[in-house]
Design a protein around this motif. Structure first.
Motif, short mmCIF file in Angstrom:
data_model
loop_
_atom_site.label_atom_id
_atom_site.label_comp_id
_atom_site.label_asym_id
_atom_site.label_seq_id
_atom_site.Cartn_x
_atom_site.Cartn_y
_atom_site.Cartn_z
N THR A 27 33.55 55.64 107.82
CA THR A 27 34.54 55.84 106.76
C THR A 27 33.85 56.01 105.42
OG1 THR A 27 34.75 53.49 106.27
CG2 THR A 27 36.21 54.38 107.98
N PRO A 28 34.52 56.71 104.48
CA PRO A 28 33.92 56.89 103.17
C PRO A 28 33.90 55.61 102.34
CG PRO A 28 36.10 57.90 103.23
CD PRO A 28 35.78 57.45 104.63
N GLY A 29 34.90 54.76 102.50
CA GLY A 29 34.96 53.56 101.67
C GLY A 29 35.33 52.34 102.48
N VAL A 30 35.29 51.19 101.83
CA VAL A 30 35.56 49.94 102.55
C VAL A 30 37.05 49.77 102.85
CG1 VAL A 30 33.50 48.73 101.77
CG2 VAL A 30 35.56 48.60 100.39
N ALA A 31 37.97 50.38 102.05
CA ALA A 31 39.40 50.28 102.36
C ALA A 31 39.69 50.98 103.68
CB ALA A 31 40.23 50.90 101.23
#
Lengths: 87, 563
Positions: free
Chosen positions: B60-64
């Protein structure tokens, strides 16, 4: 099974320090170097060659094309020794 | 080794239990993402994936998005595995099917969309899993991708350790390392979620990006690659970080000192690996290379000088040998002295025992073991002590140990050079350890010096399957057990008969009874020198029991069950 063959079996087990195998376990026609045989390697071959030369005084020429054939199994080594000593 | 208390609120409990409006993270563009939005994203994602169970490959691109993907895996009962990269060829190389890929992939997989809706609309949140696992792909020593699975609670324990240690020192987390690797996962994702701290959603490499919107008490999760490339003073002068971490490789001293000059404190450097988690730390104000083990971690140095680690951050606790040569200082700290690659000379050629061991362990027939040097006939020989797998045991029983070892060597001939092929072999039920519960190569070498029962008795093996055998041998008068039992009337004592049976079972099949308890023992008569004896052995793998029966000319001598 000749006396020479019996000697050779014991010699190979001894010089190669083969463990878990007794000379009686090796069939004189069993392939020494193929994978379904004893699967010995080139260092083992060198060692066998040297000890045969020492023990029986036969000469081995590394350029001899038949060398691999002589070293196929115990029986063929024995035959080769007999032939050369007879000369 | 002090125990780290198990988290009562793990990652999933935190994600599911957080107030819907709690801000988990902030994007580069300043958008706040809440726990409720992440839950909704996870729920939607699970619906789109549909299929239950199996593995989900996450990038994924981010932690969210990572949080949402993990929630989806929870809802679907799937095992999440984090990938270090998302290329098509990479996914193919690890056999990750496109329909099981979640996150940001090039033209395939399920994208994670953080929804604007305030929360999930499930009537009841998904149940918490009993023992969730998380997989990481690391590059093994040969460069091949290697899957390493860790129980989530082991990772949580590590994040909580740092949460406690750094408590009160930061209110925001930002970082320049990927959360797809264990270090970034722990510090950029797990630690903020568990400690209730806001985090930057995206990793940033530029210093401006890292500190955009960051308060002065920011935890910076960094790496040597980043800290050796510090922006000039006029760029960085406005930024502050209260804690700076560096891990993932050795940090040059100059970089540590430069960070100290700019931020007023050197980075906390963490020594660790995916396998071991964090091991030790240091914070260098000057040239002092020593590492101090984390409080929860016990480090030791094995007989080869290599650092070994026992830790609550290792699944099962360890010990794990790190492969680094280390030396202790009087104050308990240690210094790393390079890799312990265990290179020896065999037949004049350099041979890595590590490489030979790894190659042997990769074979279907081998479960455990190691390569070592032993001496015989005044020469050093490359040797191996190995525990066969079940398939290996079946082959061993069928071929006998000599031909089994030869076939093993032959099938490895494409990988190992002749000098790298062991010449002496021992197949055992388990690798013996020394009094400190360690594997010691010098101790294992002694295994090769002990007399083997098969050599001593030279039995005729009349039948040998996995795991039934019939052997015949002559109880020669020179067997060691006849000495002293009893002067004038030597006999083979019962204890020796039990011992012989046990040893033969290990030499024939590499098995050992579960215990030394002997039941259903019957001694009908003694064995006398020169007598021809038949021995039947039968081992049950499911119960770990070995049954033996000695007979002579159909007359029963003794029988019993060991284990």
């Amino acid at each position: 099974m000749t006396e020479l063959e019996t000697e050779l079996r014991a010699l190979i087990v001894e010089v190669l320090n083969l463990e878990d195998v007794t000379p009686e376990d090796i069939d004189p026609e069993e392939d020494l170097f193929s994978e379904d045989g004893l699967a010995l390697d080139s260092i083992d071959a060198l060692e066998i060659g040297v000890s045969i030369q020492k023990q029986y005084g036969v000469k081995l020429d590394s350029k001899d094309e038949k060398l691999a054939e002589y070293f196929k199994n115990i029986r063929s080594i024995a035959r080769m020794i007999d032939e050369r000593k007879g000369k | 080794m002090t125990a780290v208390p198990a988290s009562r609120t793990g990652l999933f409990a935190a994600l599911l239990g957080a107030e819907p409006v709690r801000v988990l993270c902030v994007t580069n563009g300043g958008r706040e993402i809440t726990a409720g939005q992440v839950r909704r994203a996870g729920q939607n994602l699970a619906k789109r994936i549909g299929a239950q169970g199996g593995t989900l490959y996450v990038f994924t691109p981010g932690v969210a998005e990572l949080a949402a993907a993990l929630l989806a895996s929870l809802i679907l009962g799937a095992k999440p595995v984090l990938l270090p990269q998302a290329g098509k060829a990479y996914c193919q190389s690890i056999s990750a099917p496109p329909e099981r890929c979640v996150g940001q992939f090039a033209g395939f997989g399920h994208a994670v969309e953080i929804s604007a809706q305030p929360d999930a609309d499930w009537s009841e949140p998904p149940a918490l899993p009993d023992a969730p696992m998380l997989g990481f792909y690391t590059s093994g020593s040969s460069g091949d991708a290697k899957l390493l699975e860790k129980p989530l609670d082991v990772l949580e324990a590590e994040a909580l350790y740092w949460t406690g240690r750094l408590a009160g020192q930061f209110s925001h987390v930002t970082g320049s390392v990927s959360h797809q690797h264990i270090y970034g996962f722990l510090f950029r994702f797990l630690l903020p979620v568990l400690s209730g701290t806001r985090a930057a959603n995206d990793l940033a490499l530029s210093w401006d990006g890292l500190f955009a919107g960051a308060p002065d008490d920011t935890l910076l999760v960094s790496s040597p690659a980043h800290l050796t490339r510090i922006a000039p003073d006029e760029v960085i002068g406005d930024y502050a970080a209260s804690v700076i971490l560096s891990s993932g490789g050795p940090l040059p001293l100059e970089a540590a000192l430069e960070v100290n000059r700019i931020f007023g404190k050197p980075p906390i450097e963490i020594l660790g690996s995916t396998e071991t988690g964090g091991i030790a730390w240091r914070q260098r104000f000057e040239d002092d290379p020593a590492w101090r083990a984390l409080e929860a971690v016990a480090v030791d140095i094995d007989s080869e000088g290599a650092l070994t680690v026992r830790s609550p951050f290792i699944p099962g606790g360890g010990p794990v040998q790190t492969g680094d040569v280390a030396e202790f200082l009087p104050d308990g700290r240690f210094i790393l002295k390079g890799r312990a690659d265990l290179v020896v000379k065999v037949e004049g050629k350099r041979v890595s025992l590590t490489r030979v061991t790894d190659t042997l362990l990769a074979h279907d027939w081998i479960e455990d073991g190691l390569a070592l040097i032993t001496e015989t006939g005044g020469r050093e020989r490359l040797s191996a002590v190995l525990v066969p797998t079940e398939a290996g045991r079946a082959q061993l029983a069928q071929l006998g140990s000599f031909r089994f070892s030869r076939q093993l060597a032959a099938s490895l001939a494409s990988t190992l050079e002749p000098a790298e092929t062991p010449k002496r072999w021992r197949f055992v039920a388990g690798i013996p350890v020394n009094a400190q519960s360690k594997r010691s190569r010098p101790d294992l070498a002694r295994l090769f010096e002990a007399d083997r029962m098969l050599d001593l008795l030279k039995p005729q093996i009349e039948a040998n399957d996995a795991f039934d055998a019939k052997l015949g041998f002559i109880a020669h008068a020179d067997l060691p057990w006849f000495r002293g039992h009893f002067p004038g009337t030597p006999i083979l004592p019962g204890l020796a008969q039990v011992h012989i049976a046990e040893r033969l079972a290990e030499e024939l099949w590499a098995v050992r009874p579960d215990s030394h308890n002997v039941s259903r023992l019957k001694f009908n008569r003694v064995i006398q020198p020169g007598e021809t004896v038949q021995l039947s052995l039968s081992f049950r793998q499911d119960t770990g029991k070995l049954t033996f029966k000695y007979t002579s000319a159909d007359e029963q001598i003794s029988s019993g069950t060991i284990g």
